[in-house]
Design a protein around this motif. Structure first.
Motif, short mmCIF file in Angstrom:
data_model
loop_
_atom_site.label_atom_id
_atom_site.label_comp_id
_atom_site.label_asym_id
_atom_site.label_seq_id
_atom_site.Cartn_x
_atom_site.Cartn_y
_atom_site.Cartn_z
N ALA A 1 -3.02 -7.27 -5.37
CA ALA A 1 -2.82 -7.11 -3.79
C ALA A 1 -1.72 -6.08 -3.56
O ALA A 1 -1.77 -5.04 -2.74
N ALA A 2 -0.66 -6.16 -4.52
CA ALA A 2 0.52 -5.32 -4.30
C ALA A 2 0.08 -3.84 -4.48
O ALA A 2 0.68 -3.10 -3.66
N GLU A 3 -0.80 -3.58 -5.27
CA GLU A 3 -1.29 -2.17 -5.71
C GLU A 3 -1.99 -1.66 -4.45
O GLU A 3 -2.00 -0.38 -4.35
N LYS A 4 -2.46 -2.45 -3.47
CA LYS A 4 -3.03 -1.93 -2.45
C LYS A 4 -2.08 -1.13 -1.23
O LYS A 4 -2.69 -0.66 -0.23
N PHE A 5 -0.79 -1.70 -1.35
CA PHE A 5 -0.07 -1.29 -0.32
C PHE A 5 0.95 -0.14 -1.26
O PHE A 5 1.61 -0.40 -2.11
N GLU A 6 0.91 0.93 -0.36
CA GLU A 6 1.58 2.11 -1.11
C GLU A 6 3.12 1.82 -0.97
O GLU A 6 3.94 2.49 -1.71
#
Length: 65
Positions: free
Chosen positions: A21-26
């Motif tokens: 999930a963290a990877e989806k937020f720039e």
């Protein structure tokens, strides 16, 4: 945009959802992880190219917001 540096506490099975999930937020950059089980933290750190820490060290790290 300045990235917010974060750490993940808890490196069990559910932690993969947090890392993914963290990877989806720039704006987010996962810098470290911690777990009561040091081997679990080391395994996730290696898997994701980040640092493994104790919970106390992660919470005290000035670079992690």
């Amino acid at each position: 945009m300045k990235k917010v540096k974060i750490g993940v506490i808890g490196c069990g099975n559910i932690s993969n959802a947090y890392f993914t999930a963290a990877e989806k937020f720039e704006i987010l950059e996962v810098k470290a992880c911690a777990d009561i089980n040091p081997e679990a933290a080391e395994a996730k750190a290696t898997e994701h190219g980040i640092k493994a820490m104790t919970v106390d060290k992660l919470m005290a790290d000035k670079d992690i917001e």
